[in-house]
Motif scaffolding. Structure first.
Motif, PDB file in Angstrom:
ATOM      1  N   ASN A 145     -17.167  78.831  17.038  1.00 23.64           N
ATOM      2  CA  ASN A 145     -18.861  78.799  16.721  1.00 23.64           C
ATOM      3  C   ASN A 145     -19.217  77.863  15.519  1.00 23.64           C
ATOM      4  OD1 ASN A 145     -18.901  80.724  18.732  1.00 23.64           O
ATOM      5  ND2 ASN A 145     -18.438  82.582  17.269  1.00 23.64           N
ATOM      6  N   LEU A 146     -18.479  77.781  14.644  1.00 19.33           N
ATOM      7  CA  LEU A 146     -18.863  76.860  13.469  1.00 19.33           C
ATOM      8  C   LEU A 146     -18.963  75.518  13.821  1.00 19.33           C
ATOM      9  CD1 LEU A 146     -16.869  78.504  10.640  1.00 19.33           C
ATOM     10  CD2 LEU A 146     -19.266  78.313  10.733  1.00 19.33           C
ATOM     11  N   ILE A 147     -18.190  75.026  14.600  1.00 14.65           N
ATOM     12  CA  ILE A 147     -18.052  73.353  15.042  1.00 14.65           C
ATOM     13  C   ILE A 147     -18.224  73.292  16.392  1.00 14.65           C
ATOM     14  CG2 ILE A 147     -16.838  72.980  12.842  1.00 14.65           C
ATOM     15  CD1 ILE A 147     -14.215  72.567  14.347  1.00 14.65           C
ATOM     16  N   GLU A 148     -18.654  74.215  17.153  1.00 15.10           N
ATOM     17  CA  GLU A 148     -18.848  74.094  18.409  1.00 15.10           C
ATOM     18  C   GLU A 148     -17.932  73.224  19.487  1.00 15.10           C
ATOM     19  OE1 GLU A 148     -22.825  72.110  18.044  1.00 15.10           O
ATOM     20  OE2 GLU A 148     -23.857  73.919  17.553  1.00 15.10           O
ATOM     21  N   MET A 149     -16.777  73.908  19.223  1.00 14.56           N
ATOM     22  CA  MET A 149     -15.438  73.271  19.771  1.00 14.56           C
ATOM     23  C   MET A 149     -14.966  74.471  20.782  1.00 14.56           C
ATOM     24  SD  MET A 149     -12.229  71.664  17.929  1.00 14.56           S
ATOM     25  CE  MET A 149     -13.405  70.270  17.067  1.00 14.56           C
TER      26      MET A 149
END
Length: 180
Positions: A145-149
């Motif tokens: 969620n934090l780095i959209e990976m």
């Protein structure tokens, strides 16, 4: 933390802001150094984060915790935003069946100066994931969620981190045996 500095920051006093910046700078630099090897990127993340701290200082609630912790979280989010902005799209995507993340932390026995050295040897995306997982304590789902990976990609980067570090540690250990 001097209450006068906080009050001055709330009034947009540049001298108070400079004092707070200087007080928090070493820790914020160390935080951002975990994510970036380039000093320009480190300073950009620190400065972007501290600018957000100054712009949103009125939102800080002392009843919820220390100003340092609030600022640390703000700077970390600024670093993650910079990562997302700079992130190169990965062309190699693994599915979730290609291995689970192992809990063993490769950094647990190292000093910070060594951790920074080894992080600098990793590719940027692998360094981001590795830092968030092993140093910041985020779960794989939180990193997604934090780095959209994608989750499979996060797991691949954790595996890549462990694989590369194992080779680096073995080479370092062999070099030390040959010297000694």
């Amino acid at each position: 933390m001097d209450k006068n500095i906080l009050d001055g920051c709330k009034k947009n006093d540049p001298q108070s802001q400079e004092k707070l910046y200087r007080q928090f700078y070493p820790a914020m630099f160390a935080l951002c150094k975990c994510f970036f090897s380039d000093n320009h990127d480190i300073l950009t993340a620190v400065n972007n984060g501290m600018l957000k701290v100054f712009r949103n200082i009125h939102q800080y609630d002392p009843a919820k915790g220390e100003l340092f912790n609030w600022a640390y979280t703000t700077v970390r989010h600024a670093a993650l935003t910079l990562i997302r902005d700079k992130k190169t799209k990965l062309t190699f995507e693994l599915n979730e069946n290609n291995g689970d993340a192992v809990i063993n932390n490769p950094f647990k026995q190292l000093e910070w100066k060594d951790i920074y050295y080894y992080l600098d040897l990793l590719p940027a995306n692998t360094r981001y994931v590795c830092s968030l997982y092993y140093l910041e304590g985020f779960s794989i789902k939180e990193i997604v969620n934090l780095i959209e990976m994608k989750e499979g990609t996060v797991k691949w980067h954790l595996n890549e981190c462990r694989t590369r570090l194992k080779i680096i540690f073995e080479q370092h250990s062999a070099r030390n045996r040959n010297i000694g």
